[in-house]
Each structure stands twice: as structure tokens, then as C-alpha cells.
Motif scaffolding. Structure first.
Motif, PDB file in Angstrom:
ATOM      1  N   SER A 146     -41.238  32.671  51.238  1.00 42.85           N
ATOM      2  CA  SER A 146     -41.446  34.106  51.398  1.00 42.85           C
ATOM      3  C   SER A 146     -42.808  34.465  50.819  1.00 42.85           C
ATOM      4  CB  SER A 146     -40.340  34.883  50.678  1.00 42.85           C
ATOM      5  OG  SER A 146     -40.541  36.267  50.785  1.00 42.85           O
ATOM      6  N   HIS A 147     -43.507  35.411  51.448  1.00 41.69           N
ATOM      7  CA  HIS A 147     -44.811  35.877  50.946  1.00 41.69           C
ATOM      8  C   HIS A 147     -45.735  34.687  50.655  1.00 41.69           C
ATOM      9  CE1 HIS A 147     -43.000  39.836  50.551  1.00 41.69           C
ATOM     10  NE2 HIS A 147     -42.050  39.323  49.792  1.00 41.69           N
ATOM     11  N   MET A 148     -45.977  33.867  51.639  1.00 39.19           N
ATOM     12  CA  MET A 148     -46.741  32.638  51.417  1.00 39.19           C
ATOM     13  C   MET A 148     -48.237  32.920  51.358  1.00 39.19           C
ATOM     14  SD  MET A 148     -46.516  29.056  53.531  1.00 39.19           S
ATOM     15  CE  MET A 148     -47.550  29.592  54.893  1.00 39.19           C
ATOM     16  N   HIS A 149     -48.891  32.463  50.277  1.00 41.51           N
ATOM     17  CA  HIS A 149     -50.338  32.581  50.126  1.00 41.51           C
ATOM     18  C   HIS A 149     -51.051  31.385  50.756  1.00 41.51           C
ATOM     19  CE1 HIS A 149     -49.655  35.920  47.451  1.00 41.51           C
ATOM     20  NE2 HIS A 149     -48.965  35.168  46.594  1.00 41.51           N
ATOM     21  N   HIS A 150     -50.524  30.183  50.511  1.00 37.82           N
ATOM     22  CA  HIS A 150     -51.131  28.957  51.012  1.00 37.82           C
ATOM     23  C   HIS A 150     -50.023  28.061  51.564  1.00 37.82           C
ATOM     24  CE1 HIS A 150     -53.631  30.316  47.532  1.00 37.82           C
ATOM     25  NE2 HIS A 150     -54.601  30.202  48.442  1.00 37.82           N
ATOM     26  N   ALA A 254     -35.964  38.688  35.077  1.00 31.39           N
ATOM     27  CA  ALA A 254     -36.307  38.955  36.474  1.00 31.39           C
ATOM     28  C   ALA A 254     -37.614  39.736  36.574  1.00 31.39           C
ATOM     29  CB  ALA A 254     -35.175  39.712  37.162  1.00 31.39           C
ATOM     30  N   LYS A 255     -37.779  40.766  35.740  1.00 29.38           N
ATOM     31  CA  LYS A 255     -38.999  41.573  35.775  1.00 29.38           C
ATOM     32  C   LYS A 255     -40.210  40.773  35.302  1.00 29.38           C
ATOM     33  CE  LYS A 255     -36.671  46.025  35.159  1.00 29.38           C
ATOM     34  NZ  LYS A 255     -36.517  47.223  34.280  1.00 29.38           N
ATOM     35  N   VAL A 256     -40.024  39.999  34.233  1.00 28.24           N
ATOM     36  CA  VAL A 256     -41.117  39.198  33.698  1.00 28.24           C
ATOM     37  C   VAL A 256     -41.618  38.211  34.749  1.00 28.24           C
ATOM     38  CG1 VAL A 256     -41.695  37.352  32.073  1.00 28.24           C
ATOM     39  CG2 VAL A 256     -40.537  39.411  31.268  1.00 28.24           C
ATOM     40  N   LEU A 257     -40.698  37.512  35.392  1.00 31.72           N
ATOM     41  CA  LEU A 257     -41.082  36.491  36.360  1.00 31.72           C
ATOM     42  C   LEU A 257     -41.760  37.102  37.579  1.00 31.72           C
ATOM     43  CD1 LEU A 257     -37.915  34.221  36.140  1.00 31.72           C
ATOM     44  CD2 LEU A 257     -40.166  33.765  35.177  1.00 31.72           C
ATOM     45  N   CYS A 258     -41.241  38.222  38.059  1.00 32.97           N
ATOM     46  CA  CYS A 258     -41.862  38.889  39.213  1.00 32.97           C
ATOM     47  C   CYS A 258     -43.266  39.378  38.867  1.00 32.97           C
ATOM     48  CB  CYS A 258     -40.995  40.062  39.678  1.00 32.97           C
ATOM     49  SG  CYS A 258     -39.472  39.573  40.515  1.00 32.97           S
ATOM     50  N   LEU A 291     -34.840  36.401  43.842  1.00 35.14           N
ATOM     51  CA  LEU A 291     -34.924  35.894  45.202  1.00 35.14           C
ATOM     52  C   LEU A 291     -35.436  36.943  46.170  1.00 35.14           C
ATOM     53  CD1 LEU A 291     -34.310  33.358  46.896  1.00 35.14           C
ATOM     54  CD2 LEU A 291     -32.039  34.307  47.324  1.00 35.14           C
ATOM     55  N   TYR A 292     -34.972  38.179  46.042  1.00 35.75           N
ATOM     56  CA  TYR A 292     -35.330  39.224  46.997  1.00 35.75           C
ATOM     57  C   TYR A 292     -36.499  40.093  46.549  1.00 35.75           C
ATOM     58  CZ  TYR A 292     -31.124  37.973  49.538  1.00 35.75           C
ATOM     59  OH  TYR A 292     -30.178  37.283  50.263  1.00 35.75           O
ATOM     60  N   LYS A 293     -36.958  39.907  45.319  1.00 38.14           N
ATOM     61  CA  LYS A 293     -38.061  40.734  44.820  1.00 38.14           C
ATOM     62  C   LYS A 293     -39.318  39.928  44.503  1.00 38.14           C
ATOM     63  CE  LYS A 293     -34.992  44.203  42.749  1.00 38.14           C
ATOM     64  NZ  LYS A 293     -34.593  44.891  41.492  1.00 38.14           N
ATOM     65  N   MET A 294     -39.184  38.626  44.409  1.00 34.42           N
ATOM     66  CA  MET A 294     -40.310  37.798  44.007  1.00 34.42           C
ATOM     67  C   MET A 294     -41.422  37.820  45.049  1.00 34.42           C
ATOM     68  SD  MET A 294     -41.600  35.843  41.730  1.00 34.42           S
ATOM     69  CE  MET A 294     -40.169  35.668  40.664  1.00 34.42           C
ATOM     70  N   PRO A 295     -42.666  38.053  44.636  1.00 36.52           N
ATOM     71  CA  PRO A 295     -43.788  38.090  45.573  1.00 36.52           C
ATOM     72  C   PRO A 295     -44.314  36.700  45.924  1.00 36.52           C
ATOM     73  CG  PRO A 295     -44.577  38.577  43.381  1.00 36.52           C
ATOM     74  CD  PRO A 295     -43.076  38.413  43.267  1.00 36.52           C
ATOM     75  N   CYS A 296     -43.451  35.715  45.888  1.00 36.81           N
ATOM     76  CA  CYS A 296     -43.846  34.352  46.253  1.00 36.81           C
ATOM     77  C   CYS A 296     -42.582  33.615  46.662  1.00 36.81           C
ATOM     78  CB  CYS A 296     -44.541  33.644  45.088  1.00 36.81           C
ATOM     79  SG  CYS A 296     -43.468  33.284  43.681  1.00 36.81           S
ATOM     80  N   SER A 297     -42.744  32.351  47.012  1.00 33.52           N
ATOM     81  CA  SER A 297     -41.597  31.539  47.404  1.00 33.52           C
ATOM     82  C   SER A 297     -40.861  31.020  46.170  1.00 33.52           C
ATOM     83  CB  SER A 297     -42.063  30.367  48.271  1.00 33.52           C
ATOM     84  OG  SER A 297     -42.687  30.839  49.453  1.00 33.52           O
ATOM     85  N   VAL A 298     -39.607  30.615  46.373  1.00 34.69           N
ATOM     86  CA  VAL A 298     -38.758  30.177  45.263  1.00 34.69           C
ATOM     87  C   VAL A 298     -38.230  28.770  45.567  1.00 34.69           C
ATOM     88  CG1 VAL A 298     -36.668  30.634  43.922  1.00 34.69           C
ATOM     89  CG2 VAL A 298     -38.078  32.543  44.754  1.00 34.69           C
ATOM     90  N   TRP A 299     -38.320  27.901  44.572  1.00 32.91           N
ATOM     91  CA  TRP A 299     -37.776  26.543  44.670  1.00 32.91           C
ATOM     92  C   TRP A 299     -36.629  26.441  43.674  1.00 32.91           C
ATOM     93  CZ3 TRP A 299     -40.057  22.342  47.560  1.00 32.91           C
ATOM     94  CH2 TRP A 299     -39.447  21.105  47.345  1.00 32.91           C
TER      95      TRP A 299
END
Length: 303
Positions: A146-150, A254-258, A291-299
Motif C-alpha cells: 500500500s502507498h508504495m514509494h519504490h 499505532a500513532k507513533v509508527l504511522c 494496517l489501514y492507516k500506515m502510509p507505507c506497506s506492511v510486512w
């Protein structure tokens, strides 16, 4: 990731390209792994179309599956040109979860890759989405794109939580850092480790304090903070993480990580998924929110 040589990319029934294709191809090439692309088709309108006879309806289904297979082959062609061994498959099934789990059992994979399907909160409350089912039941590392930069990640963050009184967490953070380190090495990416600690979520009596007010009004809060910092440093050093790449941040996880992912243009955040005994705490309180708020992908690494 070198211990297994195949990735599985799950794509939706609609013939729509997504960043997950590029991410899967980039990871497969970087790790010299094969890639299996599979679509689990089921179109409600086509499945229940009022036809004169069942034979004609079967022909329509077969026709759609074949068109989808050809479309997947078209997406696979440029991947093969860059040296990735790609296979494709289309399966007609109404509920794909069990089929996905069967595939993973029959064909061991290094990871399952899937574009994150963003669902509204109301929808998630009424119906459990496939992504959440996979989060809870997938037996291999799970990569939601999600929201892939590279296409090939350049900045990777591992989220850990090393300070627990429960023995079930022993070794789990090491596994998270091991997976994150292997991913970073494969991608030649920068790896940082974040421990987001939230004192408000800690039960006072869990760590031997008679009541919360006594805990926060005494020097015991600093004692606990120092103990958390020591546990975090020990974990990071044990896994070869340089001091400048260690980040201990106070606040709601959750807020810190996002916020961290947003500020530092993170490509992938690696998180742990605990077993069912701790599902309510770890999945309900952190991973699903991220998962639904992160501005990047999740592994996601399973316990």
C-alpha cells in the motif's frame, strides 16, 4: 528469505494492475526467487446470472477465467524479461481464504504478497475482510502492499516490543528483527528499529505496583522506563542494529509508527503478529489500526 525460493502474489478477481505486481517482481528478482501469481475469481453477477441452461453459464465462467489467465500472462511477460521465473493461475472459488491456505500448504512460499484492500470502518465491523482473515491465519510472512514509494524498498522499519512479563514473547522480537534484516539485506535497504512504548497501557500490578497513582507519582516510572530502554538496547545490539538506527519513542504504538513512517518516508514496516492467545491485544490494538492507516506497506511476521 533464501531458505525458500518462491513468492506468492494474490490478485483480485477484477483485472486491475496494482503496485503489488511491481513490488512482487522487484522482491523476486532481488532474492532470485520464483513468483507465482494467482487470482481467486468469483463474480457474483456472473455466478448467479439467469441463463437458459447451466451449460451456457459454465461456458461464460470458463471464458472469464481464460480471459483472466491471459491477462495475468500479459502482466507476467515483462517480469520474465527481467529474469524472474513467473507462473500464473486462476481459480474460480467463492471464498478464497481456504484455497489460499491450501495453496500455501501444498506449495511452500517465502511470503504471500497482496495489495491491501482498504475497507471502511463500518464494513470491517460488519464483515471480516479477507485481509484480516489472512492477517490472523496466514502461516507465512505476509506482505500487504500500500502507498508504495519504490518497487524495491529502500527504507525499512522493524517495530518491536521487547518489554513483557509474559514468557510467550521470548524470542519473538528476535524473529521480527531477523526477518527485517534479511529483507533489508535482500533489498540493500536501510533498516531502523522502533520501540513505541506506552506507559498508559501497562497494568500497575502486572509489574508489582499496588496501584497506578503510586506508580506514576514515584520514581518507579523512571525505573520502568530505564528497564524498557535496557531491554530494547539489548535486543537491538543482539541483532546487530547500530545505535543510530535504534529509536525508542513514547506514545501510542499505532500513532507513533504511522507518524514515524510518514516523517521518514518508510517503504515497509515489519511487525509481529502474535498467536490467538494475544490476538486481541496485538492485532486488535496495533496491527489492524496500523494496517489501514500506515502510509507505507506492511510486512507481517507470524509468531
Amino acid at each position: 528469505m533464501a531458505d525458500q525460493s518462491r513468492f506468492m502474489l494474490v490478485v483480485p478477481p477484477l483485472m486491475h494492475n496494482s503496485p503489488a505486481f511491481d513490488r512482487a517482481a522487484a522482491l523476486a528478482k532481488a532474492s532470485q526467487a520464483a513468483l507465482h501469481i494467482v487470482a481467486f475469481d468469483y463474480l457474483e453477477g456472473l455466478a448467479t446470472a439467469g441463463m437458459v441452461n447451466e451449460q451456457a453459464l459454465d461456458q461464460m465462467r470458463l471464458g472469464y477465467v481464460e480471459r483472466h489467465r491471459q491477462w495475468l500472462e500479459d502482466q507476467a511477460r515483462p517480469m520474465r524479461k527481467i529474469g524472474v521465473h513467473v507462473t500464473t493461475e486462476v481459480v474460480w472459488v467463492e471464498r478464497p481464504l481456504q484455497e489460499i491456505l491450501i495453496h500455501l500448504k501444498e506449495q511452500p512460499m517465502a511470503a504471500l504478497i497482496k495489495a491491501l484492500e482498504h475497507e471502511s470502518l463500518l464494513s470491517r465491523l460488519m464483515f471480516t475482510p479477507l485481509d484480516i482473515h489472512l492477517l490472523r491465519e496466514c502461516p507465512v510472512p505476509l506482505h500487504f502492499v500500500s502507498h508504495m514509494h519504490h518497487a524495491l524498498p529502500r527504507k525499512i522499519v522493524a517495530a518491536v516490543d521487547p518489554f513483557h512479563s509474559d514468557d510467550q514473547y521470548k524470542g519473538f522480537n528476535d524473529r521480527i528483527l531477523c526477518e527485517a534484516s534479511k529483507l533489508a539485506i535482500t533489498c540493500n535497504a536501510q533498516l531502523d528499529v522502533v520501540y513505541a512504548h506506552d506507559l498508559s497501557s501497562i497494568s500497575a500490578d502486572e509489574f508489582g505496583f499496588s496501584n497506578g497513582s503510586a506508580f506514576f507519582s514515584s520514581s518507579k516510572a523512571k525505573t520502568l522506563f530505564d528497564a524498557q530502554a535496557d531491554a530494547f538496547r539489548e535486543l537491538a545490539q543482539r541483532n546487530g542494529i547500530e545505535p543510530e538506527c535504534q529509536h525508542m519513542i513514547l506514545g501510542d504504538p499505532a500513532k507513533v509508527l504511522c507518524n514515524y513512517a510518514q516523517a521518514y518516508e518508510t517503504d515497509v514496516i515489519v511487525m509481529g503478529r502474535a498467536g490467538h492467545r494475544a490476538m486481541e491485544r496485538l492485532v486488535g490494538s496495533t496491527i489492524e489500526r496500523v494496517l489501514y492507516k500506515m502510509p507505507c506497506s506492511v510486512w507481517v511476521v507470524q509468531e
